[in-house]
Design an enzyme around this catalytic site. Structure first.
Site, PDB file in Angstrom:
ATOM      1  N   HIS A   1      44.145  29.229  42.174  1.00  0.00           N
ATOM      2  CA  HIS A   1      44.078  30.664  42.241  1.00  0.00           C
ATOM      3  C   HIS A   1      44.626  31.876  41.518  1.00  0.00           C
ATOM      4  O   HIS A   1      45.663  32.250  42.083  1.00  0.00           O
ATOM      5  CB  HIS A   1      43.117  30.750  43.657  1.00  0.00           C
ATOM      6  CG  HIS A   1      42.589  32.701  44.110  1.00  0.00           C
ATOM      7  ND1 HIS A   1      41.453  32.097  44.937  1.00  0.00           N
ATOM      8  CD2 HIS A   1      42.540  33.425  43.627  1.00  0.00           C
ATOM      9  CE1 HIS A   1      40.612  33.366  44.586  1.00  0.00           C
ATOM     10  NE2 HIS A   1      41.119  34.190  44.422  1.00  0.00           N
TER      11      HIS A   1
ATOM     12  N   HIS B   1      44.232  35.765  39.370  1.00  0.00           N
ATOM     13  CA  HIS B   1      43.379  36.833  38.005  1.00  0.00           C
ATOM     14  C   HIS B   1      43.507  36.973  36.730  1.00  0.00           C
ATOM     15  O   HIS B   1      45.391  37.772  37.430  1.00  0.00           O
ATOM     16  CB  HIS B   1      43.114  37.838  39.057  1.00  0.00           C
ATOM     17  CG  HIS B   1      41.940  37.638  40.443  1.00  0.00           C
ATOM     18  ND1 HIS B   1      40.711  37.865  40.325  1.00  0.00           N
ATOM     19  CD2 HIS B   1      42.884  36.965  41.423  1.00  0.00           C
ATOM     20  CE1 HIS B   1      40.184  37.133  41.825  1.00  0.00           C
ATOM     21  NE2 HIS B   1      41.471  37.048  42.495  1.00  0.00           N
ATOM     22  N   LEU B   2      43.800  36.820  35.844  1.00  0.00           N
ATOM     23  CA  LEU B   2      44.790  37.449  34.744  1.00  0.00           C
ATOM     24  C   LEU B   2      44.152  38.674  34.503  1.00  0.00           C
ATOM     25  O   LEU B   2      44.489  39.265  33.775  1.00  0.00           O
ATOM     26  CB  LEU B   2      44.620  36.092  34.055  1.00  0.00           C
ATOM     27  CG  LEU B   2      45.316  35.254  33.370  1.00  0.00           C
ATOM     28  CD1 LEU B   2      45.065  34.273  32.758  1.00  0.00           C
ATOM     29  CD2 LEU B   2      46.972  35.224  33.978  1.00  0.00           C
ATOM     30  N   ARG B   3      42.036  39.093  34.696  1.00  0.00           N
ATOM     31  CA  ARG B   3      41.958  40.784  34.047  1.00  0.00           C
ATOM     32  C   ARG B   3      41.542  40.172  33.017  1.00  0.00           C
ATOM     33  O   ARG B   3      41.248  38.954  32.055  1.00  0.00           O
ATOM     34  CB  ARG B   3      42.854  41.484  34.142  1.00  0.00           C
ATOM     35  CG  ARG B   3      43.452  41.649  35.593  1.00  0.00           C
ATOM     36  CD  ARG B   3      42.264  41.654  36.286  1.00  0.00           C
ATOM     37  NE  ARG B   3      42.622  42.397  37.955  1.00  0.00           N
ATOM     38  CZ  ARG B   3      41.937  41.433  39.152  1.00  0.00           C
ATOM     39  NH1 ARG B   3      40.837  40.753  39.333  1.00  0.00           N
ATOM     40  NH2 ARG B   3      42.891  41.970  40.449  1.00  0.00           N
TER      41      ARG B   3
ATOM     42  N   ASN C   1      36.172  37.792  38.182  1.00  0.00           N
ATOM     43  CA  ASN C   1      35.202  38.666  38.739  1.00  0.00           C
ATOM     44  C   ASN C   1      36.011  40.003  37.963  1.00  0.00           C
ATOM     45  O   ASN C   1      36.142  40.923  38.186  1.00  0.00           O
ATOM     46  CB  ASN C   1      35.785  38.859  39.789  1.00  0.00           C
ATOM     47  CG  ASN C   1      37.029  39.157  40.180  1.00  0.00           C
ATOM     48  OD1 ASN C   1      37.880  38.056  39.455  1.00  0.00           O
ATOM     49  ND2 ASN C   1      38.003  39.537  40.937  1.00  0.00           N
TER      50      ASN C   1
ATOM     51  N   LYS D   1      32.520  30.158  41.443  1.00  0.00           N
ATOM     52  CA  LYS D   1      33.056  30.678  42.465  1.00  0.00           C
ATOM     53  C   LYS D   1      31.584  31.752  42.780  1.00  0.00           C
ATOM     54  O   LYS D   1      31.186  32.039  41.857  1.00  0.00           O
ATOM     55  CB  LYS D   1      33.780  31.904  41.776  1.00  0.00           C
ATOM     56  CG  LYS D   1      34.732  33.158  42.835  1.00  0.00           C
ATOM     57  CD  LYS D   1      35.793  31.880  43.670  1.00  0.00           C
ATOM     58  CE  LYS D   1      36.473  33.268  44.621  1.00  0.00           C
ATOM     59  NZ  LYS D   1      37.671  33.326  44.182  1.00  0.00           N
TER      60      LYS D   1
ATOM     61  N   HIS E   1      34.821  32.844  48.348  1.00  0.00           N
ATOM     62  CA  HIS E   1      35.969  34.051  49.002  1.00  0.00           C
ATOM     63  C   HIS E   1      35.075  34.507  50.293  1.00  0.00           C
ATOM     64  O   HIS E   1      33.801  34.915  50.651  1.00  0.00           O
ATOM     65  CB  HIS E   1      35.485  35.340  48.623  1.00  0.00           C
ATOM     66  CG  HIS E   1      36.051  36.583  48.650  1.00  0.00           C
ATOM     67  ND1 HIS E   1      37.471  36.694  48.015  1.00  0.00           N
ATOM     68  CD2 HIS E   1      36.176  37.083  50.010  1.00  0.00           C
ATOM     69  CE1 HIS E   1      38.169  38.009  49.045  1.00  0.00           C
ATOM     70  NE2 HIS E   1      37.433  38.047  50.109  1.00  0.00           N
TER      71      HIS E   1
ATOM     72  N   HIS F   1      41.752  31.573  49.323  1.00  0.00           N
ATOM     73  CA  HIS F   1      42.726  32.008  49.732  1.00  0.00           C
ATOM     74  C   HIS F   1      42.964  32.353  51.024  1.00  0.00           C
ATOM     75  O   HIS F   1      42.780  32.939  52.257  1.00  0.00           O
ATOM     76  CB  HIS F   1      43.006  33.925  49.368  1.00  0.00           C
ATOM     77  CG  HIS F   1      41.898  34.034  49.024  1.00  0.00           C
ATOM     78  ND1 HIS F   1      40.574  33.758  50.304  1.00  0.00           N
ATOM     79  CD2 HIS F   1      41.307  34.604  47.976  1.00  0.00           C
ATOM     80  CE1 HIS F   1      39.343  34.505  48.969  1.00  0.00           C
ATOM     81  NE2 HIS F   1      40.122  34.969  48.177  1.00  0.00           N
TER      82      HIS F   1
ATOM     83  N   ASP G   1      46.458  33.679  44.308  1.00  0.00           N
ATOM     84  CA  ASP G   1      45.395  34.820  43.883  1.00  0.00           C
ATOM     85  C   ASP G   1      46.495  36.306  43.776  1.00  0.00           C
ATOM     86  O   ASP G   1      46.247  37.413  44.098  1.00  0.00           O
ATOM     87  CB  ASP G   1      44.928  34.987  45.297  1.00  0.00           C
ATOM     88  CG  ASP G   1      44.358  36.458  45.813  1.00  0.00           C
ATOM     89  OD1 ASP G   1      42.894  36.196  44.938  1.00  0.00           O
ATOM     90  OD2 ASP G   1      43.741  36.613  46.504  1.00  0.00           O
TER      91      ASP G   1
ATOM     92  N   HIS H   1      46.420  44.767  40.006  1.00  0.00           N
ATOM     93  CA  HIS H   1      46.015  46.416  39.633  1.00  0.00           C
ATOM     94  C   HIS H   1      47.361  47.376  39.219  1.00  0.00           C
ATOM     95  O   HIS H   1      48.020  47.279  39.129  1.00  0.00           O
ATOM     96  CB  HIS H   1      45.652  46.477  41.156  1.00  0.00           C
ATOM     97  CG  HIS H   1      44.263  46.453  41.529  1.00  0.00           C
ATOM     98  ND1 HIS H   1      43.176  46.395  40.609  1.00  0.00           N
ATOM     99  CD2 HIS H   1      44.302  45.379  42.398  1.00  0.00           C
ATOM    100  CE1 HIS H   1      42.036  45.846  41.844  1.00  0.00           C
ATOM    101  NE2 HIS H   1      42.977  44.641  42.462  1.00  0.00           N
TER     102      HIS H   1
ATOM    103  N   ALA I   1      42.373  46.243  46.621  1.00  0.00           N
ATOM    104  CA  ALA I   1      42.806  45.592  46.712  1.00  0.00           C
ATOM    105  C   ALA I   1      43.178  44.858  45.790  1.00  0.00           C
ATOM    106  O   ALA I   1      42.548  44.101  45.027  1.00  0.00           O
ATOM    107  CB  ALA I   1      41.102  44.847  47.820  1.00  0.00           C
TER     108      ALA I   1
END
Ligand code: NCD
Ligand code: ZN
Length: 334
Positions: free
Chosen positions: A13, A15-17, A41, A97, A136, A170, A242, A246, A258
């Protein structure tokens, strides 16, 4: 033991953006892990096989030639057709997802009614195509109760779609762990922050916005239950960081975003925890073997060496502040 050699560690899980952030953070995953499930996302979300393919190409361009497999995630929509799911699978999707509308970063176009008949039709197709449904799972209730309030929905789906693999993403509470163990087709990812931290590390002393994430880190009782599942390498759980970067100014402000960034120190931090509890021998299962079993993946071969050598967690990595900045770990990654 002063050295651990992990065989193809996986982060299920992540997030690489995209764009500038992807360019900054991809290298940390590509150098530490053999593969990762990359969440969809973005804004707009990765909701078609075309988007998924171009996103996968963009990720691979920033992996500096390292052995690294991005396992892709398709953003759930109730309009998905079977042919969309088949194409997505062919393009590298491992999961679909599902986000409840507004539950977290970039989930404005998430689902308003999780158990609607249109959603159930898609659940059936996901199961037939052989993808997993990853969720989620949070209600829009009181912040500490959101995951527990969602548990009946996980259970309802697991019971009514017994051939569908459902992932509690998560997982953050002891009650969720209890639900997980009731159904064969439920599994879960567990983050580093939910086994290492409790609410005290977010708001117990001075406020630390870099420990703010969804689902929020919970009580010591919850943390310890999850920690035990990880340390025992419970077969129904696997590591999913996860890690959700940011930029600092988006965290240290009113309306702070978050997401906790952990990728660069995830493996040495896990080694530190497993070693402290005398469970180093279970780390391989938690960070790789269980995921291979649960998702049926065969990741590219990659050996990652971690040694017992003190290393500090940096104050920031490329403009992103990690969890526990400044803390010293007993282990380092080579
Ligand atoms: C994630 C993000 O920023 O994309 N944030 C978070 O707090 N975990 C999204 C998510 O997984 O909820
Ligand atoms: Zn996430």
């Amino acid at each position: 033991m002063n050295e651990i050699v992990l065989d193809s560690p996986l982060d299920m899980h992540l997030h690489l953006r995209e764009g500038d952030m992807l360019k900054r953070v991809a290298k940390y995953s590509a150098s530490s892990f053999s593969g990762a499930v990359v969440m969809p996302n973005l804004n707009p979300p990765v909701d078609s096989s075309e988007r998924l393919e171009s996103y996968k190409d963009e990720i691979l361009r920033h992996c500096d030639g390292e052995v690294f497999e991005p396992y892709m995630a398709l953003f759930f929509r109730d309009s998905l057709k079977e042919s969309d799911l088949i194409k997505a699978k062919e393009s590298g999707a491992l999961i679909v997802k599902l986000y409840p509308k507004g539950a977290t970063t970039n989930s404005q176009s998430g689902s308003e009614e999780i158990l609607s008949s249109a959603n159930k039709r898609v659940f059936e197709m996901i199961s037939e195509v052989g993808l997993k449904l990853s969720i989620h799972g949070e209600s829009n209730g009181f912040v500490l109760d959101r995951e527990d309030e969602f548990l009946p929905i996980y259970e309802e789906i697991a019971k009514n779609f017994p051939k569908l693999g459902v992932v509690i993403e998560h997982m953050s509470t002891k009650n969720a762990l209890d639900s997980l163990n009731k159904y064969e087709n439920l599994s879960a990812t567990i983050t580093l922050h939910h086994i290492a931290l409790s609410l005290d590390d977010l708001i117990g002393g001075a406020l630390n916005p870099h420990h703010f994430c969804k689902p929020i880190i919970k009580t010591p009782h919850d943390r310890d239950a999850l920690l035990e599942a990880a340390l025992e390498a419970n077969k129904k759980v696997c590591f999913g960081s996860d890690s959700a970067p940011h930029y600092r100014d988006k965290k240290e402000c009113a309306n702070g975003a978050a997401g906790i960034f952990s990728t660069p120190i995830a493996l040495p931090f896990l080694a530190h925890i497993f070693d402290k509890h005398g469970k180093v021998q279970n780390l391989q299962k938690f960070v790789s073997d269980n995921a291979r079993e649960i998702y049926g993946v065969n990741p590219p071969k990659k050996e990652v060496r971690i040694v017992k050598q003190e290393s500090p967690i940096e104050a920031h990595y490329d403009e992103v502040v990690p969890l526990c900045a400044g803390k010293k770990l007993d282990w380092s990654i080579l």
